[in-house]
Design a protein around this motif. Structure first.
Motif, PDB file in Angstrom:
ATOM      1  N   GLN A  63       0.792  -1.218   0.000  1.00  0.00           N
ATOM      2  CA  GLN A  63       0.000   0.000   0.000  1.00  0.00           C
ATOM      3  C   GLN A  63       0.831   1.278   0.000  1.00  0.00           C
ATOM      4  OE1 GLN A  63      -2.507  -1.816   3.365  1.00  0.00           O
ATOM      5  NE2 GLN A  63      -3.944  -0.398   2.402  1.00  0.00           N
ATOM      6  N   TRP A  78      -1.729  -8.805  -5.827  1.00  0.00           N
ATOM      7  CA  TRP A  78      -2.398  -7.506  -5.851  1.00  0.00           C
ATOM      8  C   TRP A  78      -1.905  -6.634  -7.001  1.00  0.00           C
ATOM      9  CZ3 TRP A  78      -6.517  -5.045  -3.920  1.00  0.00           C
ATOM     10  CH2 TRP A  78      -7.253  -5.720  -2.944  1.00  0.00           C
ATOM     11  N   THR A 107      -4.639  -5.229  -9.717  1.00  0.00           N
ATOM     12  CA  THR A 107      -4.806  -3.817 -10.058  1.00  0.00           C
ATOM     13  C   THR A 107      -4.444  -3.544 -11.515  1.00  0.00           C
ATOM     14  OG1 THR A 107      -2.584  -3.297  -9.214  1.00  0.00           O
ATOM     15  CG2 THR A 107      -4.424  -3.040  -7.694  1.00  0.00           C
ATOM     16  N   SER A 159      -9.202  -2.667  -9.347  1.00  0.00           N
ATOM     17  CA  SER A 159      -9.262  -1.869  -8.129  1.00  0.00           C
ATOM     18  C   SER A 159     -10.462  -0.938  -8.180  1.00  0.00           C
ATOM     19  CB  SER A 159      -7.973  -1.057  -7.951  1.00  0.00           C
ATOM     20  OG  SER A 159      -7.896  -0.017  -8.905  1.00  0.00           O
ATOM     21  N   ASP A 178       0.199  -9.704   0.189  1.00  0.00           N
ATOM     22  CA  ASP A 178       0.922  -9.585  -1.086  1.00  0.00           C
ATOM     23  C   ASP A 178       1.665 -10.874  -1.453  1.00  0.00           C
ATOM     24  OD1 ASP A 178       2.619  -9.221   1.066  1.00  0.00           O
ATOM     25  OD2 ASP A 178       3.630  -7.443   0.248  1.00  0.00           O
ATOM     26  N   GLU A 229      -9.318 -12.168   4.429  1.00  0.00           N
ATOM     27  CA  GLU A 229      -8.720 -12.431   3.115  1.00  0.00           C
ATOM     28  C   GLU A 229      -9.397 -13.593   2.391  1.00  0.00           C
ATOM     29  OE1 GLU A 229      -4.340 -13.065   1.014  1.00  0.00           O
ATOM     30  OE2 GLU A 229      -4.560 -13.441   3.168  1.00  0.00           O
ATOM     31  N   GLU A 239     -11.539  -9.806  -4.509  1.00  0.00           N
ATOM     32  CA  GLU A 239     -10.124  -9.527  -4.315  1.00  0.00           C
ATOM     33  C   GLU A 239      -9.313 -10.653  -4.947  1.00  0.00           C
ATOM     34  OE1 GLU A 239      -9.569  -9.002  -0.135  1.00  0.00           O
ATOM     35  OE2 GLU A 239     -10.818  -7.205  -0.043  1.00  0.00           O
ATOM     36  N   GLU A 288      -5.543   2.200  -0.694  1.00  0.00           N
ATOM     37  CA  GLU A 288      -6.402   1.402   0.180  1.00  0.00           C
ATOM     38  C   GLU A 288      -6.906   0.176  -0.583  1.00  0.00           C
ATOM     39  OE1 GLU A 288      -6.985   1.722   3.300  1.00  0.00           O
ATOM     40  OE2 GLU A 288      -5.939   3.626   3.593  1.00  0.00           O
ATOM     41  N   PHE A 289      -6.858  -0.986   0.066  1.00  0.00           N
ATOM     42  CA  PHE A 289      -7.254  -2.221  -0.602  1.00  0.00           C
ATOM     43  C   PHE A 289      -8.693  -2.176  -1.110  1.00  0.00           C
ATOM     44  CE2 PHE A 289      -3.703  -4.121   1.925  1.00  0.00           C
ATOM     45  CZ  PHE A 289      -2.966  -4.571   0.849  1.00  0.00           C
TER      46      PHE A 289
END
Length: 509
Positions: A42, A57, A61, A66, A144, A192, A202, A452-453
């Protein structure tokens, strides 16, 4: 004019005395730690520099999934600005900084060779923190996962994850444990698996209809439990390794950090009250029950059936007591409504995690922006831990308020709402400690604005802002950072207001 001036001066200094119950940091237990935090993905940026490889991640993205289609390739760029950031932390008076170690930066292939540039970066960051009198609190795994391990064996769905994670953890202990005395094995392993393997919102975006849509394969009825099981066993393995091989010589502590949403009934019906209690067992008990008692909560065993993996006697023994502290990331409550029971197939209920809990999916409230953050919820969470799990040592590892300005690129210094939020929560934390909770630390999320996730760059949580549109990622100090600095240097939690006319007592009184 002289009499008027005299009256004015008296009005400025002769006020009602401050409350004897005003709270300062000295009222918290000796050794209580105040800090702020971030995580590698992040905040670091430098996504493709000095040997770092993509995490799941990064892939997520870059595929445009995202919140706003953005990536964390640069983010706040702490990789290049860590000295500047540590100086800001020192000026703020932080006791500690919570950060994570990027697996794809330290071991780019997921296993095997250590990246010397990654090793150098974390050594430099840790040394800089210690030089400025700031405790480094390190999280080993914060979402990650190296993409190469996801590609090779489906990541968390394989027990091979445990072995590779343990090797990564050992590199961390061996390389940094002479200076890092506070270790977190995993961040939020109780959420998660939901986003990654149930709803598919996610990475690695696995789910099954109707519980998630547009996924790349998956089974929402089984995979969340498998992933969580492997995370739980990985935690136990890392704690055993640390205690057996490193703790005596390094003298540190090790724990785990869970998401600490609190669930309340949406209505005053007995059905919703029971549903909220079930969700607290499914959400908090999913990990706390094995950590304290060596097995999953009975309500999960009965409702999930054989889709919930078994814990062997050896696993149970390793898990029980496998923490020196438990971290909790707490932001909000979720209002829970009961859901009708599903038909059974082969003796077990059909459905995903939320169907198994017989509740309507409360995450819908977050998606729709219906978020509640009453400070009393933190008190309820801590009391729940005290009464049901033997009052474990607790670190509040994340707590903070995000804002979404009308103009996303706006530079805003005045964040009075954040100050009020933090004051309210610290007051509840103090009262919980007085009521017997064994809370030992509090970390504001976040030290800086970060990716931010859930909300990418739309929501900003930083005590210090970052101009994400400036090439230099310029930092600026918000009012909340100045307030926190004042509190950490001995100021009152709620400074007395400026004198108002009604506060003035006649000089003759």
């Amino acid at each position: 004019m002289l009499p008027r001036l005299l009256v004015f001066l008296l009005a400025a200094v002769i006020v009602v005395p401050r409350s004897a119950s005003a709270i300062t940091r000295r009222d918290f237990p000796e050794g209580f730690v105040f800090g702020a935090g971030s995580s590698a993905f992040q905040v670091e940026g430098a996504a493709a520099e000095d040997g770092r490889t993509p995490s799941i991640w990064d892939t997520f993205t870059h595929e445009g999934f995202s919140y706003d289609g953005s990536t964390a390739d640069i983010s706040a760029d702490q990789y290049h600005h860590y000295k500047e950031d540590v100086k800001l932390m020192h000026e703020m008076g932080l006791d500690a900084y919570r950060f994570s170690i990027a697996w794809p930066r330290l071991i780019p292939a997921g296993r095997g060779k250590i990246n010397p540039k990654g090793l150098e970066y974390y050594n430099n960051l840790i040394d800089e923190l210690i030089l400025h009198g700031i405790q480094p609190h390190a999280t080993i795994y914060h979402f990650d996962l190296p993409q190469v391990l996801q590609d090779e064996y489906a990541g968390l769905l394989s027990s091979r994850f445990i072995e590779d994670y343990l090797a990564f953890a050992e590199v961390c202990f061996r390389s940094f444990g002479d200076r890092v005395k506070h270790w977190v094995t995993l961040n939020e392993p109780n959420i998660e698996p939901i986003g990654a393997f149930d709803t598919g919102t996610e990475p690695p975006r696995r789910c099954s209809y109707p519980f998630g849509e547009n996924c790349t394969g998956g089974n929402s009825s089984t995979e969340p439990y498998i992933a969580a099981h492997h995370l739980l066993l990985a935690h136990a393995a890392a704690v055993s390794l640390y205690r057996d091989k490193y703790k005596a010589s390094q003298g540190g502590q090790i724990g785990i950090t869970l998401l600490g949403w609190w669930h309340e009934p949406a209505t005053d019906t007995p059905q919703d009250a029971a549903a909220a209690a079930r969700m607290n067992d499914f959400h908090i008990g999913w990990f706390m029950h094995p950590l304290v008692y060596g097995d999953y909560p009975p309500v999960m065993r009965s409702r999930v059936g054989d889709r919930l993996p078994a814990l062997s006697a050896e696993d149970s023994a390793k898990l029980r007591g496998s923490f020196d502290f438990v971290g909790f990331n707490h932001y909000l409550i979720l209002r829970v409504r009961s859901s009708p029971e599903k038909k059974k197939d082969s003796g077990h209920r059909l459905g995903d995690y939320y169907v198994d809990a017989a509740v309507q999916n409360p995450l819908v409230a977050i998606a729709e922006g219906r978020i509640e953050s009453p400070p009393w919820a933190l008190g309820k969470l801590l009391e729940h831990l005290r009464l049901n799990y033997g009052n474990p040592p607790v670190m509040i590892h994340e707590n903070g308020l995000g804002d979404a300005p009308d103009t996303p690129s706006a530079i805003e210094y005045d964040d009075g709402a954040r100050i009020e939020f933090l004051q309210d929560y610290l007051e509840v934390l103090y009262l919980s400690i007085r009521n017997g909770s064994d809370a030992r630390g509090y970390f504001v999320w976040s030290f800086l604005d970060v990716f931010e996730f859930i909300f990418a760059y739309r929501m900003r949580f930083g005590l210090c802002g970052v101009d994400m549109n400036a090439e230099a990622r310029t930092r600026y100090v918000r009012s909340s950072a100045r307030w926190y600095a004042g509190f950490l240097r001995g100021g009152e939690l709620r400074p007395p207001p400026a004198a108002a006319p009604d506060d003035v007592r006649p000089y003759a009184a």
